[in-house]
Design a protein around this motif. Structure first.
Motif, short mmCIF file in Angstrom:
data_model
loop_
_atom_site.label_atom_id
_atom_site.label_comp_id
_atom_site.label_asym_id
_atom_site.label_seq_id
_atom_site.Cartn_x
_atom_site.Cartn_y
_atom_site.Cartn_z
N LEU A 445 9.62 3.76 -0.97
CA LEU A 445 8.57 4.26 -1.88
C LEU A 445 7.33 3.84 -1.41
O LEU A 445 6.02 4.48 -1.75
N PHE A 446 6.80 2.68 -0.68
CA PHE A 446 5.62 2.53 -0.52
C PHE A 446 4.94 3.53 0.55
O PHE A 446 3.89 4.14 0.17
N ASP A 447 5.90 3.98 1.52
CA ASP A 447 5.35 4.99 2.17
C ASP A 447 5.12 6.54 1.29
O ASP A 447 4.09 7.24 1.66
N SER A 448 5.74 6.58 0.52
CA SER A 448 5.78 7.69 -0.48
C SER A 448 4.48 7.72 -1.40
O SER A 448 3.61 8.53 -1.38
N ALA A 452 1.31 10.06 -1.16
CA ALA A 452 1.04 10.85 -2.33
C ALA A 452 -0.33 10.49 -3.13
O ALA A 452 -0.82 11.19 -3.97
N SER A 453 -0.71 9.12 -2.71
CA SER A 453 -1.62 8.58 -3.32
C SER A 453 -1.38 8.18 -4.94
O SER A 453 -1.37 6.91 -5.32
N LYS A 454 -0.88 9.14 -5.69
CA LYS A 454 -0.52 8.85 -7.00
C LYS A 454 0.64 9.94 -7.44
O LYS A 454 0.78 10.90 -6.95
N PHE A 455 1.28 9.62 -8.30
CA PHE A 455 2.24 10.51 -8.93
C PHE A 455 2.09 11.23 -10.26
O PHE A 455 1.25 10.50 -11.24
N SER A 456 2.66 12.39 -10.53
CA SER A 456 2.36 13.01 -11.90
C SER A 456 3.10 11.80 -12.87
O SER A 456 3.98 11.24 -12.61
N TYR A 551 2.39 1.08 -13.01
CA TYR A 551 0.73 1.28 -13.03
C TYR A 551 0.43 2.00 -11.81
O TYR A 551 -0.40 2.79 -11.55
N ILE A 552 1.18 1.50 -10.55
CA ILE A 552 0.39 1.97 -9.28
C ILE A 552 1.05 3.53 -9.04
O ILE A 552 0.23 4.28 -8.97
N LEU A 553 2.16 4.15 -9.73
CA LEU A 553 2.60 5.18 -9.76
C LEU A 553 1.54 6.19 -10.36
O LEU A 553 1.11 7.19 -9.83
N LEU A 554 0.97 5.70 -11.34
CA LEU A 554 0.33 6.42 -12.25
C LEU A 554 -1.18 6.64 -11.65
O LEU A 554 -2.00 7.67 -12.16
N CYS A 555 -1.65 5.84 -11.05
CA CYS A 555 -3.13 5.63 -10.68
C CYS A 555 -3.51 5.34 -9.09
O CYS A 555 -4.48 5.63 -8.73
N GLY A 556 -2.37 4.83 -8.54
CA GLY A 556 -2.59 4.73 -7.27
C GLY A 556 -3.05 3.25 -6.52
O GLY A 556 -3.29 3.02 -5.35
N PHE A 557 -3.18 2.50 -7.25
CA PHE A 557 -3.63 0.91 -7.32
C PHE A 557 -3.20 0.16 -8.18
O PHE A 557 -2.57 0.38 -8.99
N PRO A 558 -2.87 -1.11 -7.69
CA PRO A 558 -2.35 -2.09 -8.40
C PRO A 558 -3.14 -2.68 -9.55
O PRO A 558 -4.34 -2.72 -9.58
N PRO A 559 -2.68 -3.25 -10.55
CA PRO A 559 -3.15 -3.47 -11.85
C PRO A 559 -4.10 -5.08 -11.42
O PRO A 559 -5.14 -5.10 -12.31
N PHE A 560 -3.35 -5.68 -10.64
CA PHE A 560 -4.21 -7.05 -10.36
C PHE A 560 -4.37 -7.11 -9.11
O PHE A 560 -3.29 -7.02 -8.31
N SER A 561 -5.54 -7.47 -8.33
CA SER A 561 -5.80 -7.48 -7.14
C SER A 561 -7.06 -8.48 -7.07
O SER A 561 -7.59 -8.71 -7.92
N SER A 562 -7.52 -8.63 -5.72
CA SER A 562 -8.70 -9.50 -5.40
C SER A 562 -9.55 -8.52 -4.47
O SER A 562 -9.14 -7.96 -3.68
N PRO A 563 -10.66 -8.54 -5.02
CA PRO A 563 -11.76 -7.53 -4.26
C PRO A 563 -11.66 -7.89 -2.70
O PRO A 563 -11.77 -7.00 -1.89
N ASP A 564 -11.64 -9.05 -2.34
CA ASP A 564 -11.85 -9.69 -0.88
C ASP A 564 -10.63 -9.82 -0.33
O ASP A 564 -10.31 -10.40 0.80
#
Ligand SMILES: Nc1ncnc2c1ncn2[C@@H]1O[C@H](COP(=O)(O)OP(=O)(O)OP(=O)(O)O)[C@@H](O)[C@H]1O
Length: 639
Positions: A445-448, A452-456, A551-564
């Motif tokens: 799924l990571f590669d998908s 796709a960047s994000k999913f419907s 969360y990632i499927l719906l928007c393409g990025f994770p809910p928690f991350s660190s900018p750097d």
């Protein structure tokens, strides 16, 4: 098997457990609560209702809560197990369970063979075990070792900084007695305590400590054992506590860790040094320190790099949209990419390695994936022509972690679910373990997600439905996967290449749960806050990880991350419990989807949805889009 474990590269897998321990009618009950409840309830599975229900059918019978130590191990704080006649019909079933539970924490090559009282009296039957008492488990032929086991029952790990002298374990004795034991522990370990026995936490220490993963190299013959350890306020309020945490993590043959050095050879004498620049440390008992200790062999460097490898990108762009974590790729995959697949000679070599029965039955084909410990190839049944996945696990790479591999196979053998990759057969050789598994040929799924960047919403619903039904099945068997992430979700694709479904794979960290787990493991982006807090965790961590994926499927990025890309900042973000749905990325996502994500990512496990709650959520219904109008926009006022 995935060893992106936070605590140690020799990751954390424990075993075992009680069957049928499912969730109670109250959907939010935690494993800890269930542990309490199981003592006086009988489980009746409702066939008509997907959900298992607890029905009180007979007068309450209280479980005996008993702590078990490891013979001769004064650093192991023991495990508390509720002992009920319903659970253990024989003494042997208890020792078998103890073997599975203890293997995560201590070395017991032949399993638990004998149980002693703290005074060294052999225990022969279940009735001899007394409620609230402690006992010592020993392996085959080991004589009883008399130690002050209970002193270690109150390690710094079980000390809560937030409460006055409370102990994390409900079965612990009174605070006064616990305090005595804590104080005794700290004295025997050279620590200072306050007058009331609490560890002295200097304000400075309090300021420097934040969740941070460090790499510890255990002194010994090269290549040395390399472990990861999460230091935080809970296990490292003082330098002494940090040393005790390291002792517990690396299990020095010579006992306590007494000296720690950075890679430049600087002795660690203050707590803040664990939180400065250096993140690799060398741990010693009383042995002599040599300059060449600080030089790493190739294998050791590889292990250190592996420890450091974080799936968080370090090249984060500025801007509002966080990026997806980077996928860890193994050596074999790279090799495969550069050579364009496995060559004939390599295939012949592997075919020769195959145990005879497999060689007779299958033709081995190209590499389709790899991990830290295994290479996965396509193989074809010579008779039927059906393709399978052949996972070849290199035992040399798993040295010291064999029981994790065994656990992976043991768990997989038990499972039979359309959304879980099935194990067809397995063969062992001294150097390799061969698993023939169902082939899921669409990559992971990571590669998908990357493609796709994000999913419907309908696609996300389908995928999260498949994932959650796999999780609900696992949880109904009281098994927690502990490494749910897109890399471990194999994708089924249709003839047009579109994603049709997914299957859960990689049970390297899976374990049966029957008491709150402590081992810190998983993959940072998907790790639940209770794992970082080290307050004990259970099945709900899988739902958290699935929430991160939704969360990632719906928007393409994770809910928690660190900018750097800083892992500690990522942990801070997870612990902060600040869940945001930033515009414009979430503007077009329905309120139902957002509600479900929020319920899967509730920081308190007891309030978080269980897997079956997810399946029951209105948004999971295929009619949802119709009911709400196809483009239900999220309205901030209605949140
Ligand atoms: N049944 C399967 N069908 C198709 N591909 C598979 C299958 N099982 C594994 N793979 C591929 O092989 C890769 C490695 O497998 P797996 O993650 O089980 O190995 P590992 O050594 O245990 O990994 P890790 O480094 O995560 O511990 C997977 O990422 C996937 O791409």
């Amino acid at each position: 098997m995935n060893f992106t474990s936070l605590l140690t590269v020799h990751s954390q897998k424990s075993k075992r457990m009680e069957n049928n321990l499912s969730r109670s009618g109250s959907r939010s009950s935690s494993v800890c609560e269930l542990e309490k409840d199981i003592s006086d309830m009988e489980i009746i599975k409702s066939r008509t209702n997907r959900r298992s229900v607890f029905v009180r059918t007979q007068p309450a019978r209280k479980a005996k809560r008993i702590r078990f130590f490891r013979n001769g191990d004064k650093f192991y704080s023991g495990v508390i197990i509720p002992v009920l006649p319903e659970r253990y019909r024989s003494f042997d079933s208890l020792t078998a369970d103890l073997t599975r539970v203890l293997v995560d924490n201590v070395t017991l090559p032949s399993g638990v063979r004998t149980i002693y009282s703290l005074e060294g009296r052999k225990i022969g039957k279940l009735d001899d075990l007394e409620d609230g008492q402690s006992y010592v488990c020993s392996g085959f032929g080991e004589p009883f070792k008399r130690l002050d086991y209970e002193a270690s029952a109150v390690t710094p790990q079980s000390f809560r900084l937030s409460g006055p002298e409370t102990l994390s374990d409900s079965a612990s004795p009174s605070p006064a007695r616990a305090n005595n034991r804590l104080s005794k522990y700290l004295q025997t370990n050279g620590s200072t305590t306050t007058g009331n026995g609490s560890p002295r936490v200097s304000p400075a220490g309090d300021n420097v400590v934040r969740p941070r993963i460090v790499t510890i190299i255990r002194n010994g013959v090269k290549p040395r054992k390399v472990c990861r350890l999460l230091l935080n306020k809970r296990n490292s309020p003082t330098l002494e506590h940090a040393l005790a945490a390291i002792t517990e993590c690396i299990k020095l043959d010579t006992g306590c860790v007494r000296k720690v050095f950075t890679q430049s050879g600087t002795s660690v004498t203050a707590l803040h040094q664990f939180f400065d620049e250096d993140d690799v440390f060398f741990a010693y008992g009383n042995e002599r320190v040599n300059q060449e200790d600080f030089e790493l062999e190739f294998e050791e460097s590889k292990a250190v790099l592996q420890c450091r490898k974080t799936p968080i990108t370090r090249n984060s762009r500025s801007g509002p949209k966080p990026r997806m974590p980077v996928k860890a790729s193994g050596a074999a995959r790279k090799e495969n990419e550069t050579t364009g697949g496995s060559g004939d000679s390599e295939q012949t070599q592997l075919a020769n390695l195959l145990p005879h029965p497999l060689r007779l039955k299958y033709n081995v084909g190209k590499i389709i994936g790899d991990g830290n410990f295994a290479v996965v190839r396509i193989c074809t049944d010579k008779t039927t022509g059906k393709d399978y996945a052949l996972k070849v696990i290199d035992k040399a790479k798993c040295k010291g972690k064999e029981h994790y591999v065994e656990a992976e196979v043991r768990v997989m053998r038990k499972l039979c679910h359309p959304r879980i990759v099935s194990l067809i057969e397995e063969q062992d050789s001294p150097e390799w373990l061969f698993l023939i598994m169902e082939l899921v040929s669409g990559g992971d799924l990571f590669d998908s997600i990357a493609a796709a960047s994000k999913f419907s919403e309908p696609q996300s619903r389908l995928l999260i439905g498949h994932l959650t039904s796999a999780i609900a099945y696992l949880h109904s068997l009281s098994i927690v996967h502990r490494d749910i992430k897109p890399e471990n979700l194999l994708v089924e694709v249709g003839p047009d290449g579109s994603v049709r479904g997914l299957k859960l794979a990689d049970f390297g960290l899976a374990v049966e749960v029957w008491h709150p787990l402590q081992a810190v493991c998983g993959t940072p982006t998907y790790v639940a806050p209770e794992i970082l807090l080290e307050t004990g965790y259970g099945l709900k961590i899988d739902v958290w990880a699935a929430g991160v994926i939704l969360y990632i499927l719906l928007c393409g990025f994770p809910p928690f991350s660190s900018p750097d890309g800083d892992q500690e900042k990522l942990f801070d973000a997870i612990l902060s419990a600040r869940l945001e749905f930033p515009a414009p990325h979430w503007e077009r996502v329905s309120a139902g989807a957002i509600d479900l994500v929020a319920n899967m990512l509730r920081p308190q496990p007891e309030l978080r949805f269980a897997a079956e709650d997810v399946l029951d959520h209105a948004w999971m219904s295929e009619d949802y889009d119709e009911m709400c109008g196809l483009h239900t926009w999220y309205d901030e006022d209605s949140s």
